[in-house]
Design an enzyme around this catalytic site. Structure first.
Site, short mmCIF file in Angstrom:
data_model
loop_
_atom_site.label_atom_id
_atom_site.label_comp_id
_atom_site.label_asym_id
_atom_site.label_seq_id
_atom_site.Cartn_x
_atom_site.Cartn_y
_atom_site.Cartn_z
N SER A 1 0.83 -1.21 0.00
CA SER A 1 0.00 0.00 0.00
C SER A 1 0.86 1.26 0.00
O SER A 1 0.34 2.37 0.00
CB SER A 1 -0.93 0.00 1.22
OG SER A 1 -0.18 -0.20 2.41
N ASN B 1 -2.06 -2.79 13.24
CA ASN B 1 -3.51 -2.61 13.19
C ASN B 1 -3.97 -1.37 13.95
O ASN B 1 -4.81 -0.61 13.46
CB ASN B 1 -4.21 -3.86 13.75
CG ASN B 1 -3.97 -5.07 12.87
OD1 ASN B 1 -3.43 -4.93 11.77
ND2 ASN B 1 -4.33 -6.25 13.34
N THR C 1 -39.53 26.90 -10.02
CA THR C 1 -39.85 25.55 -9.55
C THR C 1 -40.05 24.77 -10.85
O THR C 1 -40.55 25.33 -11.83
CB THR C 1 -41.12 25.49 -8.69
OG1 THR C 1 -42.22 25.98 -9.46
CG2 THR C 1 -40.99 26.33 -7.42
N HIS C 2 -39.63 23.54 -10.87
CA HIS C 2 -39.66 22.73 -12.11
C HIS C 2 -38.86 23.39 -13.23
O HIS C 2 -39.14 23.16 -14.41
CB HIS C 2 -41.10 22.48 -12.60
CG HIS C 2 -42.05 22.05 -11.52
ND1 HIS C 2 -42.30 20.73 -11.23
CD2 HIS C 2 -42.78 22.78 -10.64
CE1 HIS C 2 -43.16 20.67 -10.22
NE2 HIS C 2 -43.46 21.91 -9.84
N SER D 1 -13.61 26.87 -27.50
CA SER D 1 -13.81 25.68 -28.31
C SER D 1 -12.79 25.70 -29.44
O SER D 1 -12.43 26.77 -29.94
CB SER D 1 -15.23 25.68 -28.88
OG SER D 1 -15.27 24.92 -30.07
N LYS E 1 -17.52 30.32 -28.54
CA LYS E 1 -17.82 29.57 -27.31
C LYS E 1 -17.01 30.02 -26.11
O LYS E 1 -15.85 30.38 -26.21
CB LYS E 1 -17.58 28.06 -27.54
CG LYS E 1 -18.58 27.39 -28.45
CD LYS E 1 -20.01 27.42 -27.92
CE LYS E 1 -20.27 26.38 -26.86
NZ LYS E 1 -20.20 25.03 -27.35
N ASN F 1 -16.95 28.09 -22.57
CA ASN F 1 -17.56 26.95 -21.89
C ASN F 1 -17.24 26.94 -20.39
O ASN F 1 -16.10 27.14 -20.01
CB ASN F 1 -17.06 25.64 -22.51
CG ASN F 1 -17.46 25.54 -23.98
OD1 ASN F 1 -18.55 25.98 -24.36
ND2 ASN F 1 -16.58 24.99 -24.79
N GLU G 1 -18.71 22.34 -14.91
CA GLU G 1 -19.07 20.98 -15.36
C GLU G 1 -18.25 19.92 -14.62
O GLU G 1 -18.75 18.86 -14.27
CB GLU G 1 -18.87 20.86 -16.88
CG GLU G 1 -19.88 21.69 -17.64
CD GLU G 1 -19.54 21.83 -19.13
OE1 GLU G 1 -20.42 21.60 -19.94
OE2 GLU G 1 -18.38 22.15 -19.45
N TYR H 1 -9.39 -7.04 12.47
CA TYR H 1 -8.78 -6.53 11.24
C TYR H 1 -8.78 -7.57 10.14
O TYR H 1 -8.59 -8.76 10.38
CB TYR H 1 -7.33 -6.08 11.52
CG TYR H 1 -6.62 -5.57 10.29
CD1 TYR H 1 -6.75 -4.24 9.89
CD2 TYR H 1 -5.85 -6.42 9.50
CE1 TYR H 1 -6.12 -3.77 8.74
CE2 TYR H 1 -5.21 -5.94 8.35
CZ TYR H 1 -5.35 -4.62 7.98
OH TYR H 1 -4.74 -4.16 6.85
N GLN I 1 -7.33 -2.36 4.10
CA GLN I 1 -6.31 -1.53 3.46
C GLN I 1 -6.91 -0.76 2.28
O GLN I 1 -6.39 0.27 1.87
CB GLN I 1 -5.16 -2.42 2.98
CG GLN I 1 -4.04 -1.69 2.30
CD GLN I 1 -2.81 -2.57 2.18
OE1 GLN I 1 -2.11 -2.79 3.15
NE2 GLN I 1 -2.58 -3.10 0.99
N LYS J 1 -8.23 3.40 2.11
CA LYS J 1 -7.53 4.69 1.99
C LYS J 1 -7.73 5.39 0.66
O LYS J 1 -8.01 6.58 0.61
CB LYS J 1 -6.04 4.50 2.27
CG LYS J 1 -5.81 4.22 3.72
CD LYS J 1 -4.42 3.78 4.04
CE LYS J 1 -4.44 2.96 5.30
NZ LYS J 1 -5.11 1.65 5.13
N1 ARG Z 1 -1.07 -1.44 5.32
C1 ARG Z 1 -2.00 -2.02 6.23
C2 ARG Z 1 -3.35 -1.32 6.09
O1 ARG Z 1 -3.40 -0.29 5.54
C3 ARG Z 1 -1.51 -1.91 7.62
C4 ARG Z 1 -2.08 -2.89 8.57
C5 ARG Z 1 -1.50 -4.25 8.36
N2 ARG Z 1 -1.94 -5.17 9.35
C6 ARG Z 1 -1.92 -6.50 9.17
N3 ARG Z 1 -2.38 -7.22 10.12
N4 ARG Z 1 -1.45 -7.03 8.08
O2 ARG Z 1 -4.35 -1.83 6.50
#
Ligand code: ARG
Length: 482
Positions: free
Chosen positions: A39, A126, A171-172, A293, A299, A301, A306, A333, A338, A341
């Site tokens: 990660s 964790n 409205t509408h 454009s 144009k 835009n 948008e 966990y 993971q 994120k």
């Molecule tokens: N990179 C992991 C995550 O974002 C860290 C936690 C890893 N924990 C484990 N028990 N393998 O979740």
């Protein structure tokens, strides 16, 4: 074909199975494992939070005597230098070390040896990742809060400037009644205030520290969780170690708040697109917020608007994505988590950019007040004012007044004129009690001036609301120039 030759073909295919992933995977399945497992490519953005968490953890370990003060000092120095290294872009990130937590810890041990290896006492990745991620989301909330406040200020300033500028209210998307442009802009201030409130609520619930929950069960070391919570500016430690390492509600709440905010920004963006379109021509955006454009020289835009409208998809998509990841996960966990994120990072980038673009457009736009005023009076927009006059002056029941007005509108439509162009005789043919006085309520200005009920569009109300918000937001209630 002999068994042997079949086998050798399979071996070739197995080799090729990795070749199809391209050159990076020439080394075999373990590289695929590394690629899916690592990660670091995205969680490196949490480096500041990871270092802050480790500094607090080390300070606590030394405070309760689990590590020596000397070790803590060495760890602190090492982590500070690593921070400088990352900030300067000199840190040797390694995919083999999986994530930001192991990258920093390994680097620390490389740099300071034995003491670095003591840092992970009484914690696990964790609770470490749960802490870092909360810190990251908390920082993101604080940044976004400032941006939302800035957009609210810009809207309130423009609203103050246009507190008495009539525009058609819809409205509408059909002309309904005249409102003021300022009133319309202030509607978004109210929405954004609720968005800020949702972010603040999220922050409040998020602000408990999971550090010290270790892998899932807590730890046998005599740690002081209150101390780490305090050092990291959390309100308190979390109460249940299993929940601590498996909870991602804070990220989900954050994404929900962003999704609702994105929906508001998207509505604003859609209105900007409509207002800029030549049939409407309510506003004009400068070159700073438009594109041309390649084929049509005329144009201009509203691409920024948008794209704000479109970026809603990323934010809502991120919410759905994380809800789907979390649903059905057993405690505590699992590596699935993971995947929490990237949606959060992506949604945050989209929110930061969308808020900045909206703020830019609100400051940039020029109102075509003549066009707004002209259209504010079209479409029999003051018909309700006739009905209200009949109720107020002649004491006609509202439902009856509604019917009488409907007949007057039909008559005007038939003649192809506005309501104010009907003669008194024509009006009296529908309701004999009507007097000349009725013409006083038929203008756009009279209509908006009469809407003095709390929250209504009367210019006095609108500027009072704008002033109130500017005061609340700590801004000078001055009008920004174009
Ligand atoms: N990179 C992991 C995550 O974002 C860290 C936690 C890893 N924990 C484990 N028990 N393998 O979740």
């Amino acid at each position: 074909m002999s068994l042997n030759s079949q086998n050798s073909t399979e071996t070739e295919n197995q080799k090729n199975a990795n070749a199809q992933w391209g050159g990076r995977f020439a080394g075999g399945p373990s590289e695929i494992m590394q690629a899916i497992n690592a990660s670091i490519g995205f969680d490196k953005v949490m480096w500041k939070q990871d270092i802050a968490g480790s500094l607090a953890h080390a300070a606590m370990l030394a405070h309760v005597g689990i590590i020596s003060k000397d070790d803590e000092a060495t760890i602190r120095k090492g982590l500070t230098e690593i921070g400088q290294e990352i900030a300067a872009g000199n840190f040797p990130f390694s995919e083999a070390l999986e994530d930001i937590h192991m990258n920093i810890e390994a680097r620390l041990s490389d740099r300071i040896g034995e003491a670095g290896k003591r840092l992970h006492t009484a914690r696990s990745r964790n609770d470490q990742v749960a802490t870092d991620f909360r810190l990251w989301v908390r920082d993101a909330i604080d940044g976004l809060d400032q941006q939302v406040a800035a957009l609210m200020r810009s809207l309130a300033r423009r609203a103050e400037e246009h507190a008495a500028t009539p525009m058609p209210g819809f409205t509408h998307l059909q002309t309904a009644q005249p409102v003021t442009f300022g009133h319309h802009l202030m509607a978004y201030v109210e929405m954004l205030a609720r968005d800020r409130g949702r972010l603040a609520d999220t922050r409040k619930r998020l602000n408990e520290c999971p550090l010290g929950s270790a892998a899932l069960a807590g730890t046998s070391f005599p740690i002081d969780r209150k101390m780490t919570a305090e050092l990291l500016h959390f309100d308190r430690p979390t109460a249940n170690s299993l929940d601590s390492v498996s909870n991602r509600d804070f990220a989900l709440e954050y994404l929900s708040a962003l999704s609702i905010m994105a929906m508001h920004l998207s509505r604003m963006a859609e209105e900007i697109v409509i207002w800029c379109s030549s049939p409407f021509s309510f506003i004009r955006l400068s070159d700073a917020f438009t594109t041309g454009s390649s084929i049509m020289p005329q144009k201009r835009n509203p691409d920024a608007a948008e794209l704000v409208r479109a970026k809603t998809g990323r934010m809502t998509g991120s919410l759905v994505s994380l809800l789907t990841v979390m649903k059905g996960l057993p405690l505590a966990y699992a590596k699935d988590m993971q995947e929490d994120k990237e949606p959060v990072f992506e949604a945050t980038d989209a929110a930061v950019l969308s808020l900045a673009a909206c703020d830019g457009m609100v400051r940039d736009m020029t109102a075509n007040t003549a066009q707004m005023r002209a259209l504010a009076g079209s479409g029999y927009s003051t018909a309700t004012d006739i009905a209200d006059w009949l109720v107020r002056v002649l004491k006609v029941p509202f439902r009856t007044a509604h019917h009488v007005t409907g007949r007057l509108v039909a008559k005007a439509e038939e003649k192809g004129v506005g309501l104010a162009d009907l003669t008194l005789q024509e009006m009296q043919a529908e309701e004999p009690g009507i007097t000349d006085d009725i013409y006083s309520v038929l203008s756009v200005d009279a209509s908006i001036a009469s809407r003095t009920s709390e929250g209504g569009t009367a210019p006095g109300n609108v500027s009072a609301q704008a002033q109130r918000w500017l005061k609340t937001l700590g801004a000078e209630p001055t009008v920004t120039g174009q």
